[in-house]
Design a protein around this motif. Structure first.
Motif, PDB file in Angstrom:
ATOM      1  N   LYS A 109      31.474 -21.527   1.150  1.00 49.97           N
ATOM      2  CA  LYS A 109      30.334 -21.214   0.285  1.00 49.97           C
ATOM      3  C   LYS A 109      29.236 -22.244   0.565  1.00 49.97           C
ATOM      4  O   LYS A 109      29.445 -23.439   0.351  1.00 49.97           O
ATOM      5  CB  LYS A 109      30.747 -21.275  -1.189  1.00 49.97           C
ATOM      6  N   LYS A 110      28.095 -21.749   1.054  1.00 53.41           N
ATOM      7  CA  LYS A 110      27.008 -22.664   1.408  1.00 53.41           C
ATOM      8  C   LYS A 110      25.649 -21.998   1.267  1.00 53.41           C
ATOM      9  O   LYS A 110      25.528 -20.781   1.306  1.00 53.41           O
ATOM     10  CB  LYS A 110      27.159 -23.155   2.848  1.00 53.41           C
ATOM     11  N   VAL A 111      24.643 -22.867   1.161  1.00 57.20           N
ATOM     12  CA  VAL A 111      23.234 -22.476   1.156  1.00 57.20           C
ATOM     13  C   VAL A 111      22.627 -22.977   2.460  1.00 57.20           C
ATOM     14  O   VAL A 111      22.864 -24.130   2.857  1.00 57.20           O
ATOM     15  CB  VAL A 111      22.497 -23.109  -0.047  1.00 57.20           C
ATOM     16  N   ILE A 135      15.835  -9.680  -0.572  1.00 54.96           N
ATOM     17  CA  ILE A 135      15.285  -9.579  -1.924  1.00 54.96           C
ATOM     18  C   ILE A 135      13.757  -9.609  -1.873  1.00 54.96           C
ATOM     19  O   ILE A 135      13.091  -9.872  -2.859  1.00 54.96           O
ATOM     20  CB  ILE A 135      15.848 -10.665  -2.867  1.00 54.96           C
ATOM     21  N   GLY A 136      13.223  -9.344  -0.675  1.00 52.32           N
ATOM     22  CA  GLY A 136      11.787  -9.188  -0.509  1.00 52.32           C
ATOM     23  C   GLY A 136      11.011 -10.448  -0.164  1.00 52.32           C
ATOM     24  O   GLY A 136       9.786 -10.411  -0.128  1.00 52.32           O
ATOM     25  N   LEU A 137      11.689 -11.564   0.118  1.00 52.45           N
ATOM     26  CA  LEU A 137      10.997 -12.814   0.420  1.00 52.45           C
ATOM     27  C   LEU A 137      11.136 -13.177   1.899  1.00 52.45           C
ATOM     28  O   LEU A 137      12.250 -13.398   2.373  1.00 52.45           O
ATOM     29  CB  LEU A 137      11.574 -13.956  -0.432  1.00 52.45           C
ATOM     30  N   PRO A 138      10.027 -13.252   2.637  1.00 55.26           N
ATOM     31  CA  PRO A 138      10.086 -13.552   4.065  1.00 55.26           C
ATOM     32  C   PRO A 138      10.193 -15.054   4.346  1.00 55.26           C
ATOM     33  O   PRO A 138       9.356 -15.650   5.017  1.00 55.26           O
ATOM     34  CB  PRO A 138       8.776 -12.961   4.594  1.00 55.26           C
ATOM     35  N   ILE A 139      11.234 -15.680   3.797  1.00 55.80           N
ATOM     36  CA  ILE A 139      11.448 -17.121   3.969  1.00 55.80           C
ATOM     37  C   ILE A 139      12.818 -17.377   4.591  1.00 55.80           C
ATOM     38  O   ILE A 139      13.719 -16.556   4.482  1.00 55.80           O
ATOM     39  CB  ILE A 139      11.312 -17.886   2.628  1.00 55.80           C
ATOM     40  N   ARG A 140      12.964 -18.545   5.224  1.00 59.64           N
ATOM     41  CA  ARG A 140      14.187 -18.904   5.960  1.00 59.64           C
ATOM     42  C   ARG A 140      15.209 -19.499   4.994  1.00 59.64           C
ATOM     43  O   ARG A 140      15.429 -20.717   4.966  1.00 59.64           O
ATOM     44  CB  ARG A 140      13.862 -19.852   7.096  1.00 59.64           C
ATOM     45  N   LEU A 141      15.834 -18.616   4.239  1.00 57.50           N
ATOM     46  CA  LEU A 141      16.851 -19.000   3.264  1.00 57.50           C
ATOM     47  C   LEU A 141      17.921 -17.926   3.242  1.00 57.50           C
ATOM     48  O   LEU A 141      17.604 -16.739   3.164  1.00 57.50           O
ATOM     49  CB  LEU A 141      16.213 -19.122   1.871  1.00 57.50           C
ATOM     50  N   PHE A 142      19.194 -18.350   3.325  1.00 58.05           N
ATOM     51  CA  PHE A 142      20.293 -17.419   3.103  1.00 58.05           C
ATOM     52  C   PHE A 142      21.481 -18.160   2.518  1.00 58.05           C
ATOM     53  O   PHE A 142      21.560 -19.383   2.577  1.00 58.05           O
ATOM     54  CB  PHE A 142      20.667 -16.621   4.365  1.00 58.05           C
ATOM     55  N   ILE A 143      22.359 -17.377   1.896  1.00 60.38           N
ATOM     56  CA  ILE A 143      23.554 -17.921   1.262  1.00 60.38           C
ATOM     57  C   ILE A 143      24.778 -17.202   1.810  1.00 60.38           C
ATOM     58  O   ILE A 143      24.683 -16.056   2.249  1.00 60.38           O
ATOM     59  CB  ILE A 143      23.497 -17.782  -0.279  1.00 60.38           C
ATOM     60  N   VAL A 144      25.913 -17.893   1.765  1.00 61.60           N
ATOM     61  CA  VAL A 144      27.169 -17.332   2.234  1.00 61.60           C
ATOM     62  C   VAL A 144      28.267 -17.754   1.264  1.00 61.60           C
ATOM     63  O   VAL A 144      28.297 -18.905   0.817  1.00 61.60           O
ATOM     64  CB  VAL A 144      27.511 -17.844   3.656  1.00 61.60           C
ATOM     65  N   ASP A 145      29.141 -16.821   0.915  1.00 61.94           N
ATOM     66  CA  ASP A 145      30.368 -17.143   0.183  1.00 61.94           C
ATOM     67  C   ASP A 145      31.427 -16.137   0.619  1.00 61.94           C
ATOM     68  O   ASP A 145      31.417 -14.984   0.209  1.00 61.94           O
ATOM     69  CB  ASP A 145      30.163 -17.078  -1.330  1.00 61.94           C
ATOM     70  N   THR A 146      32.334 -16.602   1.473  1.00 59.46           N
ATOM     71  CA  THR A 146      33.367 -15.718   2.001  1.00 59.46           C
ATOM     72  C   THR A 146      34.486 -15.477   1.005  1.00 59.46           C
ATOM     73  O   THR A 146      35.391 -14.697   1.274  1.00 59.46           O
ATOM     74  CB  THR A 146      33.959 -16.284   3.303  1.00 59.46           C
ATOM     75  N   GLY A 147      34.433 -16.150  -0.160  1.00 57.97           N
ATOM     76  CA  GLY A 147      35.440 -15.943  -1.187  1.00 57.97           C
ATOM     77  C   GLY A 147      36.785 -16.523  -0.818  1.00 57.97           C
ATOM     78  O   GLY A 147      36.884 -17.424   0.000  1.00 57.97           O
ATOM     79  N   GLY A 148      37.798 -15.994  -1.444  1.00 58.70           N
ATOM     80  CA  GLY A 148      39.147 -16.490  -1.207  1.00 58.70           C
ATOM     81  C   GLY A 148      39.679 -17.190  -2.443  1.00 58.70           C
ATOM     82  O   GLY A 148      38.919 -17.794  -3.207  1.00 58.70           O
ATOM     83  N   ASP A 149      40.967 -17.102  -2.621  1.00 58.58           N
ATOM     84  CA  ASP A 149      41.597 -17.705  -3.794  1.00 58.58           C
ATOM     85  C   ASP A 149      41.770 -19.211  -3.647  1.00 58.58           C
ATOM     86  O   ASP A 149      41.782 -19.952  -4.616  1.00 58.58           O
ATOM     87  CB  ASP A 149      42.973 -17.060  -4.046  1.00 58.58           C
ATOM     88  N   ASP A 150      41.896 -19.667  -2.427  1.00 59.68           N
ATOM     89  CA  ASP A 150      42.159 -21.066  -2.151  1.00 59.68           C
ATOM     90  C   ASP A 150      40.844 -21.750  -1.764  1.00 59.68           C
ATOM     91  O   ASP A 150      40.152 -21.309  -0.855  1.00 59.68           O
ATOM     92  CB  ASP A 150      43.179 -21.158  -1.003  1.00 59.68           C
ATOM     93  N   GLU A 151      40.494 -22.831  -2.447  1.00 64.89           N
ATOM     94  CA  GLU A 151      39.230 -23.526  -2.176  1.00 64.89           C
ATOM     95  C   GLU A 151      39.115 -23.987  -0.725  1.00 64.89           C
ATOM     96  O   GLU A 151      38.037 -24.009  -0.161  1.00 64.89           O
ATOM     97  CB  GLU A 151      39.054 -24.716  -3.126  1.00 64.89           C
ATOM     98  N   LYS A 152      40.242 -24.353  -0.098  1.00 64.94           N
ATOM     99  CA  LYS A 152      40.161 -24.834   1.287  1.00 64.94           C
ATOM    100  C   LYS A 152      39.820 -23.697   2.254  1.00 64.94           C
ATOM    101  O   LYS A 152      39.292 -23.934   3.327  1.00 64.94           O
ATOM    102  CB  LYS A 152      41.436 -25.563   1.709  1.00 64.94           C
ATOM    103  N   ASP A 153      40.104 -22.458   1.879  1.00 71.04           N
ATOM    104  CA  ASP A 153      39.779 -21.305   2.721  1.00 71.04           C
ATOM    105  C   ASP A 153      38.402 -20.721   2.414  1.00 71.04           C
ATOM    106  O   ASP A 153      37.891 -19.905   3.166  1.00 71.04           O
ATOM    107  CB  ASP A 153      40.831 -20.199   2.546  1.00 71.04           C
ATOM    108  N   ARG A 154      37.817 -21.155   1.310  1.00 73.14           N
ATOM    109  CA  ARG A 154      36.537 -20.605   0.888  1.00 73.14           C
ATOM    110  C   ARG A 154      35.397 -21.295   1.624  1.00 73.14           C
ATOM    111  O   ARG A 154      35.383 -22.511   1.786  1.00 73.14           O
ATOM    112  CB  ARG A 154      36.369 -20.798  -0.607  1.00 73.14           C
TER     113      ARG A 154
END
Length: 185
Positions: free
Chosen positions: A72-74, A51-70
């Protein structure tokens, strides 16, 4: 707010990103906007350089219907400490490189140290698909794209498609910013 995703060819995608401090301005809003942008583009990860910002930040969300399989982190100021296991191929894509997917070899396990959005320090082991997504996003903050991991011949075969992306000759389902787009289009 949905942010434009930077397309292949923008110099920010090739920079090793800088760490940030806990006082980084509007960090929680930025993280929220990144999740909204990623979901709008049907992604499973998004790094700040995209998104144009040269900073050490990323997010992940693999999704999934079941919370235990999901998964999601920063990840703030992340550092991969170790990658282990037998490398395996998976067909990867990237929101900054729409319509191109290629097999990339990655190891199945990572040990990573990072701060979360509340500035709590974590060190953990991650395996399988979440590990792969982490490695892909981590590469972004290191200035590496998945296409950099391809063989020379394959890169040559993709050159015209990559040039077209950088010029904006592509239709994405989300807002993008193209580094070499001509103004007369």
């Amino acid at each position: 707010m949905k942010l434009p995703i930077v397309a292949y060819g923008d110099p920010v995608l090739k920079k090793v990103c800088a760490p940030i401090e806990e006082t980084y301005p509007n960090l929680h809003l930025l993280i929220s906007n990144m999740f909204e942008t990623m979901y709008n583009a049907s992604g499973v990860g998004l790094a700040a350089p995209q998104i144009g910002l040269p900073i050490r930040l990323f997010i992940v969300d693999t999704g999934g219907d079941d919370e235990k399989d999901r998964f999601k982190k920063v990840f703030i100021n992340a550092e991969i400490l170790e990658e282990t296991g037998e490398p395996w191929a998976f067909n990867e894509g990237c929101l900054s490189i729409p319509d191109i997917r290629e097999d990339v070899m990655r190891k199945p396990n990572v040990r990573i140290k990072y701060y979360d959005e509340n500035w709590e320090l974590h060190e953990e082991e991650v395996t399988g698909m979440p590990a792969r997504v982490i490695q892909h996003e981590y590469d972004h903050i290191q200035g590496t794209l998945f296409t950099d991991k391809l063989g020379l011949l394959r890169k040559r075969m993709l050159k015209s498609k990559l040039d077209a992306i950088s010029k904006g000759y592509i239709k994405a389902d989300y807002k993008m910013r193209f580094p070499n787009q001509s103004r007369r289009r």
